[in-house]
Structure formats: C-alpha cells, structure tokens
Design an enzyme around this catalytic site. Sequence first.
Site, PDB file in Angstrom:
ATOM      1  N   HIS A  43     -12.965  26.167   9.106  1.00  0.00           N
ATOM      2  CA  HIS A  43     -13.653  25.862   7.852  1.00  0.00           C
ATOM      3  C   HIS A  43     -12.676  25.808   6.667  1.00  0.00           C
ATOM      4  O   HIS A  43     -12.987  25.207   5.634  1.00  0.00           O
ATOM      5  CB  HIS A  43     -14.736  26.897   7.581  1.00  0.00           C
ATOM      6  CG  HIS A  43     -15.775  26.439   6.602  1.00  0.00           C
ATOM      7  ND1 HIS A  43     -16.696  25.451   6.894  1.00  0.00           N
ATOM      8  CD2 HIS A  43     -16.028  26.821   5.325  1.00  0.00           C
ATOM      9  CE1 HIS A  43     -17.477  25.251   5.851  1.00  0.00           C
ATOM     10  NE2 HIS A  43     -17.097  26.071   4.884  1.00  0.00           N
ATOM     11  N   ARG A  93     -11.880  22.442   5.272  1.00  0.00           N
ATOM     12  CA  ARG A  93     -12.773  21.921   4.227  1.00  0.00           C
ATOM     13  C   ARG A  93     -12.292  22.379   2.849  1.00  0.00           C
ATOM     14  O   ARG A  93     -12.320  21.610   1.887  1.00  0.00           O
ATOM     15  CB  ARG A  93     -14.200  22.404   4.503  1.00  0.00           C
ATOM     16  CG  ARG A  93     -15.255  21.966   3.483  1.00  0.00           C
ATOM     17  CD  ARG A  93     -16.633  22.227   4.060  1.00  0.00           C
ATOM     18  NE  ARG A  93     -17.701  22.241   3.075  1.00  0.00           N
ATOM     19  CZ  ARG A  93     -18.342  21.161   2.625  1.00  0.00           C
ATOM     20  NH1 ARG A  93     -17.974  19.959   3.050  1.00  0.00           N
ATOM     21  NH2 ARG A  93     -19.318  21.268   1.754  1.00  0.00           N
ATOM     22  N   LYS A 104     -26.577  19.993   6.050  1.00  0.00           N
ATOM     23  CA  LYS A 104     -26.885  21.423   5.990  1.00  0.00           C
ATOM     24  C   LYS A 104     -27.718  21.781   4.766  1.00  0.00           C
ATOM     25  O   LYS A 104     -28.617  22.617   4.836  1.00  0.00           O
ATOM     26  CB  LYS A 104     -25.580  22.227   5.981  1.00  0.00           C
ATOM     27  CG  LYS A 104     -25.772  23.731   5.894  1.00  0.00           C
ATOM     28  CD  LYS A 104     -24.442  24.437   5.849  1.00  0.00           C
ATOM     29  CE  LYS A 104     -24.621  25.934   5.686  1.00  0.00           C
ATOM     30  NZ  LYS A 104     -23.321  26.648   5.599  1.00  0.00           N
ATOM     31  N   TYR A 150     -14.643  26.835  -3.079  1.00  0.00           N
ATOM     32  CA  TYR A 150     -13.994  26.112  -1.995  1.00  0.00           C
ATOM     33  C   TYR A 150     -12.733  25.394  -2.464  1.00  0.00           C
ATOM     34  O   TYR A 150     -12.160  24.603  -1.733  1.00  0.00           O
ATOM     35  CB  TYR A 150     -14.962  25.076  -1.396  1.00  0.00           C
ATOM     36  CG  TYR A 150     -15.929  25.649  -0.407  1.00  0.00           C
ATOM     37  CD1 TYR A 150     -15.796  25.386   0.950  1.00  0.00           C
ATOM     38  CD2 TYR A 150     -16.970  26.454  -0.821  1.00  0.00           C
ATOM     39  CE1 TYR A 150     -16.680  25.913   1.876  1.00  0.00           C
ATOM     40  CE2 TYR A 150     -17.865  26.991   0.092  1.00  0.00           C
ATOM     41  CZ  TYR A 150     -17.707  26.714   1.437  1.00  0.00           C
ATOM     42  OH  TYR A 150     -18.598  27.252   2.338  1.00  0.00           O
ATOM     43  N   HIS A 177     -21.499  19.616  -2.032  1.00  0.00           N
ATOM     44  CA  HIS A 177     -21.794  20.894  -2.685  1.00  0.00           C
ATOM     45  C   HIS A 177     -22.885  20.699  -3.732  1.00  0.00           C
ATOM     46  O   HIS A 177     -22.825  19.774  -4.535  1.00  0.00           O
ATOM     47  CB  HIS A 177     -20.538  21.463  -3.349  1.00  0.00           C
ATOM     48  CG  HIS A 177     -19.535  21.970  -2.369  1.00  0.00           C
ATOM     49  ND1 HIS A 177     -18.433  21.248  -1.996  1.00  0.00           N
ATOM     50  CD2 HIS A 177     -19.491  23.127  -1.664  1.00  0.00           C
ATOM     51  CE1 HIS A 177     -17.739  21.948  -1.110  1.00  0.00           C
ATOM     52  NE2 HIS A 177     -18.362  23.083  -0.896  1.00  0.00           N
ATOM     53  N   ARG A 203     -17.935  19.215   7.333  1.00  0.00           N
ATOM     54  CA  ARG A 203     -18.095  20.441   8.100  1.00  0.00           C
ATOM     55  C   ARG A 203     -17.903  20.160   9.589  1.00  0.00           C
ATOM     56  O   ARG A 203     -18.056  19.032  10.046  1.00  0.00           O
ATOM     57  CB  ARG A 203     -19.479  21.045   7.868  1.00  0.00           C
ATOM     58  CG  ARG A 203     -19.793  21.373   6.414  1.00  0.00           C
ATOM     59  CD  ARG A 203     -21.216  21.898   6.298  1.00  0.00           C
ATOM     60  NE  ARG A 203     -21.562  22.273   4.923  1.00  0.00           N
ATOM     61  CZ  ARG A 203     -22.119  21.462   4.043  1.00  0.00           C
ATOM     62  NH1 ARG A 203     -22.410  20.196   4.384  1.00  0.00           N
ATOM     63  NH2 ARG A 203     -22.400  21.863   2.819  1.00  0.00           N
TER      64      ARG A 203
END
Length: 325
Positions: free
Chosen positions: A277, A280, A221, A312, A303, A196
């Site tokens: 983003h 990613r 995160k 994603y 994840h 990120r």
Amino acid sequence: MASFTKLKSGKWRAQVRKDGVYTSKTFSTKTAAKTWAQRIEVAIETGDYQTEQVQLPTLGKLLDRYETEFTARKKSNKAERSRLRTLHADELAKQPLERITAPDIAALRDRLAKTRSSGTVRLMIALISHVYTVARKEWALPVANPVMDIRKPPPGRARDRRLSRDETAQLFRLGRRHRNPELLIIIRLAIETGMRQGELLGLTWEDVDLAARIIHLKDTKNGSDRGVPLSRRALRILRRLDPGENAGKLFTYTGDGLRASWKKLLKKGNIEGLRFHDLRHEACSQLFEKGLDSMEVAAITGHKTLQMLKRYTHLHAGKLADKLG
C-alpha cells in the site's frame, strides 16, 4: 423531549430523553407512540418513572448482528472483521449491554493498548461506538453510548514511507527475474497510477481504454466510479500485456498470491518496512511533485477528503527546494 420515527416496517418508534433518562419503544401507530411518550415524560417529572425491564443482548451478540447486517455488506471488510473478532474475544463481550459503563469501555481501551498501536485501538473504540449507535437508531434498543464519555486514543501517525531510488531499482530488478511477469507490471502500475491492490487485481480489459489513455474503475472502495488517467509510462506497460484468455482479466494473481510474492520479493531484496500500500503513497507524492494540485490528485486517486489525501502524501524536501529556486 420525545421524538418519533417511522420505521421501514410502518411502525413508529418513540424515543424519550429527559432529565438524564433515555428510553424508547416501538408501536403500531403514531398515536400510541405519543400516548406512551407523554406518560413516560410525566412519570419522569413526578419522580414515578421506573426503568422498563427490557432484556438486552450481550455486547458479543450485538457485535455478531452488526457483522452480519453491516460489515458483510462492506467491500473491504477483512480488517473490520478482524477487529470484531478481537473485540468478541475480550471478556467484556460476555456482559449484557445494561451492565456496560464508560469505565468498562475505558478499561477495554487500556487492555487493547498494551498490544496494539494507538491508531488501531482508536479504530476499535470507534467501531464499538458505531455498533451502539446502530443498536439505538436501527434496532430500537434502549441503550446509551458509553464510548461518548471516555477519552479516545490519539490517531496513529501517518506513514511517511517513500521509496528510495535504490529500492525502486531493486524492486524492478527482482521483479524482472520473478517467475510470474505480472508481479513487476502490477508494481509499476501501482506506482504510476496510485491504484489500490484490489483495484489492480480486479481490472478487466473492458476497464482499459488505451486510445483515451484511461482506466475506468467502477464502484470503488469509497462507493463511487472514477477514471484513472494513464501516463505514457503506464500506457507502455499496459501495451506489453497480452489479453490472453483469463476471462477478460488483466492479471491472474489473487490477493493472497500477490501478498506472498510481495513478501518474498522484499525478503530477497533486503527491503524493510515497505508495504504494498506504500506504493499508493509513493504515487500520490509523485503526482504532487509533478505539479498537479490537490483536486487533480484526488480525482486520480479517489480520495474523498483532502485530509485523507494529506495522510497519503509525503513530498521530498529536495523536490520542494528545487521549486523554490
């Protein structure tokens, strides 16, 4: 049905749910809590129960308290603060909690939907729901959650933005000409590692083990540590960096500074609809196309669920056709 919860303060909270009635109250002892609950249950059964008058705050006051006690402690709270500000600006925020009903929340949902995407509205409604849950469980307010009785907006479509070969070449070309050489390095590392933006900008040389080919991320995160393996390409990129004297950090960019440079880069290269983003997303998809399985990719990207990882990941059909032979 009555339930009793011992609070951190040592007091006891009694909650009564019976025949559509919900009420709660806090007591110094469990015995007092049980006595009160029994009295309330009998009153409900005999029809003598009258709602106890409790002065409840407005929704706006509740949102303020939630922001102070919960949002402020979250690592990535900028988006949630923005959602709270939007909700606070709505007319419904002025209403006391006891006056807010499911139709009121449904009307708020419809007002938000006029200017925002379905996914954004869904997040805002979910935020209100959690605020109510916290108010009832953590703050012992006698409130029912009106969000439970309305139709939720459908989740937003997962982004499927992939970098084309020409766009990648354009980003790299413009990045090499940029006055700050860090920009190209950050872009290339994002594509190679799937990290990120905040993780990249927060890197220090203590986090990087070039010999073991691993970057160690602490307290990410989602609340856990993880190790990001480095490809040979990522390793070459990092070895070109000069540690310098920037307090051990790899990059001097701030979040706002990187966003400004990224925006100017896209404008100069006539690249539309690309977010930082999305790099990613690109990294996740490329990892799958290299043959890694779901658990391996999740270990690299951090994840927590395969469902989120799927959102994603967008594989090129041509790559899949090659695998089929």
